[in-house]
Design an enzyme around this catalytic site. Sequence first.
Site, PDB file in Angstrom:
ATOM      1  N   CYS A 198      67.679  23.380  10.800  1.00  0.00           N
ATOM      2  CA  CYS A 198      66.660  24.430  10.845  1.00  0.00           C
ATOM      3  C   CYS A 198      67.210  25.819  10.509  1.00  0.00           C
ATOM      4  O   CYS A 198      66.446  26.784  10.433  1.00  0.00           O
ATOM      5  CB  CYS A 198      66.009  24.445  12.214  1.00  0.00           C
ATOM      6  N   HIS A 256      63.822  32.690  16.310  1.00  0.00           N
ATOM      7  CA  HIS A 256      63.753  31.289  15.877  1.00  0.00           C
ATOM      8  C   HIS A 256      62.745  30.555  16.757  1.00  0.00           C
ATOM      9  O   HIS A 256      61.873  29.854  16.241  1.00  0.00           O
ATOM     10  CB  HIS A 256      65.135  30.636  15.975  1.00  0.00           C
ATOM     11  N   GLU A 298      68.141  31.351  23.173  1.00  0.00           N
ATOM     12  CA  GLU A 298      67.955  32.502  22.270  1.00  0.00           C
ATOM     13  C   GLU A 298      67.619  33.763  23.042  1.00  0.00           C
ATOM     14  O   GLU A 298      68.121  34.847  22.730  1.00  0.00           O
ATOM     15  CB  GLU A 298      66.849  32.199  21.262  1.00  0.00           C
ATOM     16  N   LYS A 355      56.261  30.999  14.945  1.00  0.00           N
ATOM     17  CA  LYS A 355      56.078  29.548  14.941  1.00  0.00           C
ATOM     18  C   LYS A 355      54.956  29.129  15.886  1.00  0.00           C
ATOM     19  O   LYS A 355      54.465  28.000  15.810  1.00  0.00           O
ATOM     20  CB  LYS A 355      57.372  28.834  15.325  1.00  0.00           C
ATOM     21  N   HIS A 408      56.847  24.731  12.762  1.00  0.00           N
ATOM     22  CA  HIS A 408      58.263  24.781  12.404  1.00  0.00           C
ATOM     23  C   HIS A 408      58.497  23.990  11.119  1.00  0.00           C
ATOM     24  O   HIS A 408      58.417  22.754  11.114  1.00  0.00           O
ATOM     25  CB  HIS A 408      59.085  24.201  13.552  1.00  0.00           C
ATOM     26  N   PHE A 435      70.028  22.182  14.548  1.00  0.00           N
ATOM     27  CA  PHE A 435      70.764  21.058  15.131  1.00  0.00           C
ATOM     28  C   PHE A 435      72.200  21.074  14.607  1.00  0.00           C
ATOM     29  O   PHE A 435      72.445  21.342  13.435  1.00  0.00           O
ATOM     30  CB  PHE A 435      70.112  19.744  14.727  1.00  0.00           C
TER      31      PHE A 435
END
Length: 411
Positions: A159, A299, A310, A331, A336, A396
């Site tokens: 991502c 994010h 985050e 998002k 996403h 990831f």
Amino acid sequence: MGTVSPYGCNTEEVFEQILQGVSAIQELQIFPPEKPFKRTFGAPPVDVPIEQYLPQVEKKEIRRLDPFMKYALIASQIALENASLFPFEEGIDKTRGGVLIGSGMGGLTTIENNMYATIDGYNKVSPFFIAHSIVNMAGARVAIEYGLKGPCFDISTACATSSNALLAAKEQIEWGKADFILAGGTEAAMGIPGYLGFFACRALSHWNGDPAGASRPFDKERSGFVMSSGAAVLVLESYEHAVKRGAKILAEFAGGATTCDAFDVVLPDLKASSAIRAMQLALEDASMKPQEIGYINAHATSTFQGDISEMLAIATVFKGCENTLNVSATKSMHGHSLGASGAFESILAIMALNSGRIPPTINLDAPIDEAKDFDLTANLAAQKEMHAVMKNSFGFGGHNVSLVFKKYEGK
């Protein structure tokens, strides 16, 4: 800038929808009725015929192309036109033009279709199976379309892919390897394998209510992310090259950095030390202080640990900026798009910077404790003059990327 999104391909119209808090998330029938699985949500891109943007591409090739390649071609064409680069003038050196368009999943549709094809015999597999499934082929096909013979390579960091691609493109230009680069990401993973895989690792939302409420970044009721697809491409260009051809400059790419958690293949490090370092190094690269950032497009995927990690990182880096910084998680509206998300949200951040309008975080009713001191632009857009903005992406494998864009005011 060019995009293929759940709101369409016109960046101005896309941004207006997002400012208004319009959710593109809907309930989807991914699994066949005779073999139901779980309730699935998603934000698929508006179906745009590729021939509308690239009429020269043969129809038989269009039928063969994986969707992630089609999305990249459309977004690139739009970006080139908006940058007044296409059609290319005689003075443009295509050996100094590059393509860095990444993908997290590649041609998953092609992989799925060819695996089904083996049911009827091994000779049913397409000769284009490999060429249309490997992740580098979206960028390669774009380079072929426009004859761009400079740097062309794929970055795939889940991502964080397209944010890494933007950063790498910036560095290639700074190193003198190219004058301009089409950079971004593309993704088309909303099929049965994509959903089954993310369900299996417990990453997807299991919201029980209205689909529009399924993505809930920074909210205590979040339960996972909502998948989207599409592409986002930006034209990055050296200042000298842009000025020479009279380009309209939208922003200055002031700085960026990438780090790795080296912690887990899926879970973020809740200590957030590497995410903190990515933001700090990005500010250092931009020669800027935290208080100069007016907005962070987070994010924030609506996953349990990811949002906490985050927010802890933001709270550390931007301590003392609680009253001057806006954060939002778009998002919550568009879902996403995995490897395409960083570039798409960079476009939104740049448009926020230039317009002085910050998109909201919708579905934010009960903010997590880690965010209590910050303005998360909950449910309504905000108006604010800004000097610079930041975009965060995390993938990831522990990939962290932070980018800083600065308002261009002429030199």
